[in-house]
Scaffold this motif. Structure first.
Motif, PDB file in Angstrom:
ATOM      1  N   ASP A   1       0.818  -1.206   0.000  1.00 31.82           N
ATOM      2  CA  ASP A   1       0.000   0.000   0.000  1.00 31.82           C
ATOM      3  C   ASP A   1       0.860   1.268   0.000  1.00 31.82           C
ATOM      4  OD1 ASP A   1      -2.317  -1.558   0.162  1.00 31.82           O
ATOM      5  OD2 ASP A   1      -2.257  -1.566   2.355  1.00 31.82           O
TER       6      ASP A   1
ATOM      7  N   LEU B   1       1.434   5.079   1.123  1.00 35.26           N
ATOM      8  CA  LEU B   1       1.120   6.039   2.172  1.00 35.26           C
ATOM      9  C   LEU B   1       1.667   7.379   1.714  1.00 35.26           C
ATOM     10  CD1 LEU B   1       2.299   3.927   5.235  1.00 35.26           C
ATOM     11  CD2 LEU B   1      -0.025   4.141   4.363  1.00 35.26           C
TER      12      LEU B   1
ATOM     13  N   ARG C   1      -6.923  13.755  -3.231  1.00 34.62           N
ATOM     14  CA  ARG C   1      -6.876  12.297  -3.163  1.00 34.62           C
ATOM     15  C   ARG C   1      -7.037  11.683  -4.556  1.00 34.62           C
ATOM     16  NH1 ARG C   1     -10.854   9.745  -0.804  1.00 34.62           N
ATOM     17  NH2 ARG C   1     -12.281  11.508  -0.617  1.00 34.62           N
TER      18      ARG C   1
ATOM     19  N   SER D   1      -4.174   9.601  -6.400  1.00 33.36           N
ATOM     20  CA  SER D   1      -4.534   8.221  -6.757  1.00 33.36           C
ATOM     21  C   SER D   1      -4.274   7.972  -8.234  1.00 33.36           C
ATOM     22  CB  SER D   1      -6.007   7.964  -6.436  1.00 33.36           C
ATOM     23  OG  SER D   1      -6.256   8.034  -5.050  1.00 33.36           O
TER      24      SER D   1
ATOM     25  N   GLU E   1      -6.352   3.659  -5.116  1.00 35.71           N
ATOM     26  CA  GLU E   1      -7.295   4.680  -4.631  1.00 35.71           C
ATOM     27  C   GLU E   1      -6.967   5.011  -3.186  1.00 35.71           C
ATOM     28  OE1 GLU E   1     -11.463   4.473  -5.294  1.00 35.71           O
ATOM     29  OE2 GLU E   1     -11.220   3.662  -7.322  1.00 35.71           O
ATOM     30  N   LEU E   2      -6.609   6.245  -2.961  1.00 34.46           N
ATOM     31  CA  LEU E   2      -6.360   6.733  -1.609  1.00 34.46           C
ATOM     32  C   LEU E   2      -7.705   7.182  -1.056  1.00 34.46           C
ATOM     33  CD1 LEU E   2      -3.142   8.750  -2.475  1.00 34.46           C
ATOM     34  CD2 LEU E   2      -3.253   6.533  -1.301  1.00 34.46           C
TER      35      LEU E   2
ATOM     36  N   LEU F   1      -2.635  10.478   3.622  1.00 34.00           N
ATOM     37  CA  LEU F   1      -3.561   9.780   2.742  1.00 34.00           C
ATOM     38  C   LEU F   1      -3.140   8.323   2.655  1.00 34.00           C
ATOM     39  CD1 LEU F   1      -3.565  12.349  -0.206  1.00 34.00           C
ATOM     40  CD2 LEU F   1      -5.166  12.246   1.697  1.00 34.00           C
ATOM     41  N   TYR F   2      -4.113   7.434   2.668  1.00 31.16           N
ATOM     42  CA  TYR F   2      -3.816   6.013   2.600  1.00 31.16           C
ATOM     43  C   TYR F   2      -5.015   5.265   2.045  1.00 31.16           C
ATOM     44  CZ  TYR F   2      -5.896   6.712   7.217  1.00 31.16           C
ATOM     45  OH  TYR F   2      -6.692   7.113   8.265  1.00 31.16           O
TER      46      TYR F   2
END
Length: 162
Positions: free
Chosen positions: A105, A107, A128, A132, A144-145, A161-162
């Motif tokens: 993922d 970050l 975001r 993304s 997709e964040l 954002l994650y």
């Protein structure tokens, strides 16, 4: 929103124009075939507030920003994504960004995101979505964040954002 020294981003808009990364002619800022316009952050916050109030607008704002970011990344595949993304975001006024990975993922931490007092009344759909899309375009898989956390305890917006 005072100027602050950057830790992760290394290029300013002035330096990117001088390097012909952006073209600036006749008072127009261009990146590839896309024109960028100079606006105050109030416009983005207004759009974000409408998007938060109306889920359909939020989806449209995220999707169009995603498409913009993905197109930018596909046009810049030869560049290192972590440098390209941090420098372009800084140059167009979105602060100082660090991109890392935890497992598979992404970050993203952005320090000095443009601040307005209503920072806690928006969901960062545009930012975001654009990030993304950038990450998706560079990685070749859909990223997709969806989640975010905004912190102002340091006197500026630190956006995760994650």
């Amino acid at each position: 929103n005072k100027p602050r020294p950057l830790q992760y981003s290394k290029a300013s808009i002035k330096e990117l124009i001088a390097a012909n990364f952006f073209k600036f002619e006749n008072n127009q800022l261009m990146f590839h075939d896309d024109r960028y316009c100079f606006t105050g952050i109030e416009l983005l916050y207004t759009l974000e507030q409408f998007a938060k109030d109306n889920g359909k607008i939020g989806k449209i704002l995220f999707r169009t920003a995603f498409e913009q970011g993905e197109k930018m990344a596909q046009e810049e595949k030869s560049n290192d994504y972590s440098t390209f993304i941090t420098d372009i975001l800084s140059a167009i006024g979105f602060g100082d960004t660090l991109i890392s990975r935890q497992g598979g993922d992404f970050l993203v931490q952005t320090n000095y995101f443009p601040y307005l007092a209503t920072f806690d009344q928006i969901n960062y759909f545009y930012f975001r979505g654009m990030l993304s899309g950038l990450l998706s375009g560079f990685s070749g898989k859909r990223i997709e964040l969806k989640n975010f956390h905004a912190d102002v305890s340091g006197g500026y917006i630190k956006l995760d954002l994650y």
